[in-house]
Enzyme design. Structure first.
Site, short mmCIF file in Angstrom:
data_model
loop_
_atom_site.label_atom_id
_atom_site.label_comp_id
_atom_site.label_asym_id
_atom_site.label_seq_id
_atom_site.Cartn_x
_atom_site.Cartn_y
_atom_site.Cartn_z
CB CYS A 104 -1.00 -0.06 1.15
SG CYS A 104 -2.42 1.00 0.84
CG HIS A 146 -2.91 -3.16 4.00
ND1 HIS A 146 -1.89 -2.44 4.55
CD2 HIS A 146 -3.72 -2.27 3.38
CE1 HIS A 146 -2.06 -1.16 4.30
NE2 HIS A 146 -3.16 -1.02 3.58
CD GLU A 178 0.17 -5.19 5.81
OE1 GLU A 178 0.23 -5.88 4.77
OE2 GLU A 178 -0.03 -3.95 5.78
N1 GLN Z 1 -3.40 6.43 0.96
C1 GLN Z 1 -2.18 6.13 1.62
C2 GLN Z 1 -1.01 6.90 1.03
O1 GLN Z 1 -1.14 7.69 0.18
C3 GLN Z 1 -1.86 4.64 1.61
C4 GLN Z 1 -2.86 3.90 2.44
C5 GLN Z 1 -2.37 2.64 3.09
O2 GLN Z 1 -1.17 2.36 3.18
N2 GLN Z 1 -3.30 1.91 3.63
O3 GLN Z 1 0.09 6.71 1.45
#
Ligand code: GLN
Length: 202
Positions: free
Chosen positions: A78, A177, A179
């Site tokens: 992410c 994710h 994890e």
């Molecule tokens: N929207 C977040 C960002 O721009 C990422 C979100 C996440 O890691 N769950 O970093």
């Protein structure tokens, strides 16, 4: 084999647990000395602009970026995916990334925090059952360079497919994710397939 989880912001503990469940020595890292001592790195989910700013503040930015580009196996989930991307759409002004993967990602591509969702996905290299993927204000990949392999993709509301997991040699990134689900097969893929196959990996 020592794998560091970048511990500036984000869900560090969850990645350490997933890696430990794969039988590797995983530890939180946030100093130059600790980063020098690891063989591979995980960049957690969290907030990409915050992680980048903290890496600058702690003077870790160049070290991390250099190690990623000189072959250290690295997995980003992410926000970690955003930080591994060479180009980011919908970035805040001046947002920096460590880079390494020749791709363009779009931040917050699926919408706002309330548009977060879970779904089952197929992942090339990981067999059945499907992986439960948790998307939290996630990015998607808009385009990839020739050396980037798409491992998973999902369709948006209009039916257009977007990559959500990619591999570029020693680098792995997912929009979601793993994890958070207790299923450690993506971490296992990183450890068993990516880290162990690299001759340089100690
Ligand atoms: N929207 C977040 C960002 O721009 C990422 C979100 C996440 O890691 N769950 O970093």
């Amino acid at each position: 084999m020592k794998i560091g989880v970048l511990s500036l912001q984000g869900d560090v503990r969850e990645h350490i647990k997933s890696l430990s469940d794969c039988g590797v020595d995983a530890q939180a890292v946030n100093t130059k000395k600790q980063i020098d001592a690891i063989s591979a790195l995980v960049i957690p989910g969290g907030e990409s602009t915050t992680i980048a700013k903290l890496a600058r503040s702690f003077d870790l930015f160049a070290l991390i970026s250099d190690r990623i580009k000189s072959g250290m196996p690295t997995y980003g989930s992410c926000a970690g995916m955003i930080l591994l991307s060479d180009v980011v759409n919908d970035a805040i002004e001046g947002q920096e990334t460590f880079g390494g993967i020749d791709m363009v990602v779009r931040r917050n591509a699926f919408g706002r925090q309330v548009d977060s969702f879970e779904t089952d996905i197929k992942f090339k290299g990981i067999t059945e059952p499907a992986i439960r993927a948790v998307f939290i204000r996630a990015p998607w990949v808009e385009s990839v360079g020739a050396n980037v392999e798409v491992l998973s993709e999902i369709s948006d509301a209009s039916g257009v497919k977007h990559p959500v997991a990619v591999r570029s040699g020693h680098l792995l990134a997912t929009s979601f994710h793993p994890e958070l689900t207790g299923d450690n097969r993506v971490h296992k893929y990183f450890v068993e397939v990516i880290c162990r196959e690299l001759a340089s990996f100690k």
